[in-house]
Design a protein around this motif. Structure first.
Motif, PDB file in Angstrom:
ATOM      1  N   UNK A  38       9.983-110.372 -69.017  1.00  0.00           N
ATOM      2  CA  UNK A  38      10.986-109.486 -68.421  1.00  0.00           C
ATOM      3  C   UNK A  38      10.340-108.517 -67.438  1.00  0.00           C
ATOM      4  N   UNK A  39       9.221-107.938 -67.826  1.00  0.00           N
ATOM      5  CA  UNK A  39       8.542-106.977 -66.958  1.00  0.00           C
ATOM      6  C   UNK A  39       8.156-107.619 -65.633  1.00  0.00           C
ATOM      7  N   UNK A  40       7.595-108.823 -65.709  1.00  0.00           N
ATOM      8  CA  UNK A  40       7.193-109.521 -64.486  1.00  0.00           C
ATOM      9  C   UNK A  40       8.397-109.783 -63.592  1.00  0.00           C
ATOM     10  N   UNK A  74      11.661-108.572 -58.815  1.00  0.00           N
ATOM     11  CA  UNK A  74      12.981-108.312 -58.249  1.00  0.00           C
ATOM     12  C   UNK A  74      13.008-106.981 -57.509  1.00  0.00           C
ATOM     13  N   UNK A  75      12.371-105.960 -58.070  1.00  0.00           N
ATOM     14  CA  UNK A  75      12.341-104.639 -57.435  1.00  0.00           C
ATOM     15  C   UNK A  75      11.643-104.677 -56.086  1.00  0.00           C
ATOM     16  N   UNK A  76      10.743-105.666 -55.913  1.00  0.00           N
ATOM     17  CA  UNK A  76      10.013-105.786 -54.646  1.00  0.00           C
ATOM     18  C   UNK A  76      10.538-106.949 -53.816  1.00  0.00           C
ATOM     19  N   UNK A  77      11.799-107.311 -54.055  1.00  0.00           N
ATOM     20  CA  UNK A  77      12.539-108.291 -53.240  1.00  0.00           C
ATOM     21  C   UNK A  77      11.909-109.678 -53.229  1.00  0.00           C
ATOM     22  N   UNK A  78      11.244-110.051 -54.310  1.00  0.00           N
ATOM     23  CA  UNK A  78      10.720-111.410 -54.423  1.00  0.00           C
ATOM     24  C   UNK A  78      11.778-112.294 -55.078  1.00  0.00           C
ATOM     25  N   UNK A  84       6.269-118.755 -60.359  1.00  0.00           N
ATOM     26  CA  UNK A  84       6.126-119.314 -59.011  1.00  0.00           C
ATOM     27  C   UNK A  84       5.324-118.405 -58.074  1.00  0.00           C
ATOM     28  N   UNK A  85       5.177-117.144 -58.431  1.00  0.00           N
ATOM     29  CA  UNK A  85       4.423-116.208 -57.590  1.00  0.00           C
ATOM     30  C   UNK A  85       3.006-115.966 -58.107  1.00  0.00           C
ATOM     31  N   UNK A  86       2.612-116.730 -59.099  1.00  0.00           N
ATOM     32  CA  UNK A  86       1.317-116.496 -59.739  1.00  0.00           C
ATOM     33  C   UNK A  86       0.153-116.613 -58.758  1.00  0.00           C
ATOM     34  N   UNK A  87       0.147-117.680 -57.962  1.00  0.00           N
ATOM     35  CA  UNK A  87      -0.975-117.896 -57.046  1.00  0.00           C
ATOM     36  C   UNK A  87      -1.017-116.858 -55.934  1.00  0.00           C
ATOM     37  N   UNK A  88       0.152-116.310 -55.591  1.00  0.00           N
ATOM     38  CA  UNK A  88       0.206-115.326 -54.503  1.00  0.00           C
ATOM     39  C   UNK A  88      -0.019-113.898 -54.981  1.00  0.00           C
ATOM     40  N   UNK A  89      -0.275-113.723 -56.291  1.00  0.00           N
ATOM     41  CA  UNK A  89      -0.409-112.374 -56.852  1.00  0.00           C
ATOM     42  C   UNK A  89      -1.421-111.496 -56.112  1.00  0.00           C
ATOM     43  N   UNK A  90      -2.598-112.007 -55.741  1.00  0.00           N
ATOM     44  CA  UNK A  90      -3.557-111.140 -55.037  1.00  0.00           C
ATOM     45  C   UNK A  90      -3.017-110.601 -53.721  1.00  0.00           C
TER      46      UNK A  90
END
Length: 425
Positions: free
Chosen positions: A207-209, A214-218, A52-58
């Motif tokens: 898992x890494x993604x 999660x570590x960055x509160x997403x 769900x965060x793919x498009x916002x990755x940049x």
């Protein structure tokens, strides 16, 4: 091979063969230190089709996927300050090029981690230093395709592929994998990835993604429950164990972490033999590097090194007749995988802490490349010619320092294979 290692700068301590250590070094006069640390916090290496965060990755990761984050810089600054406190009476207060050598893999995140670490270790490299007194400290590297010290053989090493296949075809491995078939099918439907019958690294990337996000509160997708993350962690541990554990763990180590372990011991011996002023070699690398080294030492316990984890080798010289052949030298190992606690003191299996250098060499000999070298060719294929299998390996720093300081070019010859071990993380 890979592992999550994205728990921040805290991790579950090693469970076997360890004692809680202290931050002081008082077992004997230090004469040499080798440090291997993982880079700091980074962005995910990749995404997955239904992320769900793919498009916002940049926007989320403006410096790019796989790049060091601000938190990663902070972690390395903190590690450097810890090292300054630990070695304040061993290292000079300011950087001296003949005293410390820093080597990194040729990745942005490891190079930047090394620089941030040095900024914590040396005042003149610290952030906020006045421009007139700021001094950058050099970090050395080699191209990825030529790095035989911190990256290890996999696809291009037929013998290693055989060893890995033997592990993955074992009954225990296959039984565990079969038990996860339904889970991998469901996960594939949720992520848009084909996971059943594919290398487990593909599941690890999911898992890494998730852990990075999660570590960055997403917010994570609804299907990414704690149970799912736990199962993915177990799958990752199975994959890691196949790479560094039995069967034939020692032979695997000779083609992976044993190469670095051998170079660390060679660096110490040559430094002492030549009377060089070199006191410390630092290696900025990846969790795969640390895992391979733990495997070679017989200390892998199923947990992945977190960001900025540091494994240290401290060589001390003692008076008396402890180990005359090795000049009364002992080695102590420490592992810092939690910035809120003192580092762990590691015990090499079969040796007390500290371990005499002679005994350390003896115990680790099966995991280190023998003098005649370990070829990468398959046991079922004709051996390549010596010229094809013998690849020069620079033993860390001593060759460079000797060439600069004494006009000597020292090259440690070891067979190795080009290529990477599943890709560093």
């Amino acid at each position: 091979m890979a592992g999550p290692g994205a728990q921040g700068h805290r991790a579950v301590p090693l469970l076997l063969l360890l004692l809680l250590g202290t931050q002081t070094v008082a077992k004997g006069p230090l004469v040499f230190v080798a440090l291997v640390f993982r880079h700091g916090d980074r962005a995910p290496l990749a995404s997955y089709p239904l992320d769900p965060h793919k498009e916002a990755a940049p926007t989320l990761w403006p410096r790019g996927l796989g790049q060091l984050t601000g938190e990663g810089v902070r972690q390395q600054l903190e590690l450097g300050r810890f090292l300054r406190n630990r070695y304040q009476h061993f290292l000079s207060p300011e950087y001296w090029r003949e005293e410390v050598y820093i080597r990194s893999t040729d990745f942005d995140r490891t190079l930047e981690s090394a620089l941030a670490n040095l900024a914590g270790l040396y005042p003149e490299a610290a952030p906020g230093t006045p421009e007139s007194s700021w001094r950058p400290i050099p970090v050395h590297t080699v191209p990825v395709t030529e790095d035989k010290l911190l990256r290890f053989p996999a696809r291009s090493c037929p013998r290693y592929r055989e060893l890995l296949r033997e592990a993955t075809e074992a009954t225990e491995y296959q039984a565990a994998l079969e038990g996860w078939t339904d889970f991998l099918i469901r996960l594939g439907n949720s992520t848009g990835l084909s996971l059943v019958g594919e290398p487990l690294r593909r599941a690890w990337k999911v898992l890494d993604t998730l852990i990075c996000q999660k570590a960055h509160s997403l917010p994570l997708p609804a299907w990414a429950s704690p149970d799912v993350l736990r199962t993915l962690t177990q799958i990752s541990a199975l994959d890691i164990g196949a790479h560094v554990g039995p069967p034939r763990a020692a032979e695997k180590a000779q083609l992976t972490g044993g190469i670095l372990l051998d170079a660390i011991l060679a660096n110490f011996s040559r430094t002492q033999h030549l009377g060089l002023p070199l006191k410390m070699v630092m290696y900025s690398a990846h969790d795969s590097t640390l895992l391979a080294l733990q495997g070679a030492l017989g200390l892998y316990d199923g947990h992945t090194p977190p960001y900025a984890a540091c494994l240290g080798f401290e060589f001390q010289r003692h008076r008396g007749d402890q180990d005359e052949e090795e000049g009364n030298v002992t080695i102590s190992l420490f592992y810092r995988n939690d910035s809120s606690r003192p580092p762990l003191t590691l015990r090499l299996p079969g040796c007390p802490d500290p371990c005499t250098l002679g005994r350390f060499r003896q115990l680790t000999a099966p995991a280190r490349p023998p003098a005649h070298g370990i070829p990468c060719h398959s046991l079922h294929e004709p051996a390549a010619t010596p010229a094809a299998t013998m690849v020069p390996l620079l033993a860390g720093a001593v060759a460079v320092l000797a060439a600069l300081s004494m006009g000597l070019g020292l090259l440690a010859w070891r067979p190795s294979c080009p290529g990477a071990w599943g890709g560093p993380v």
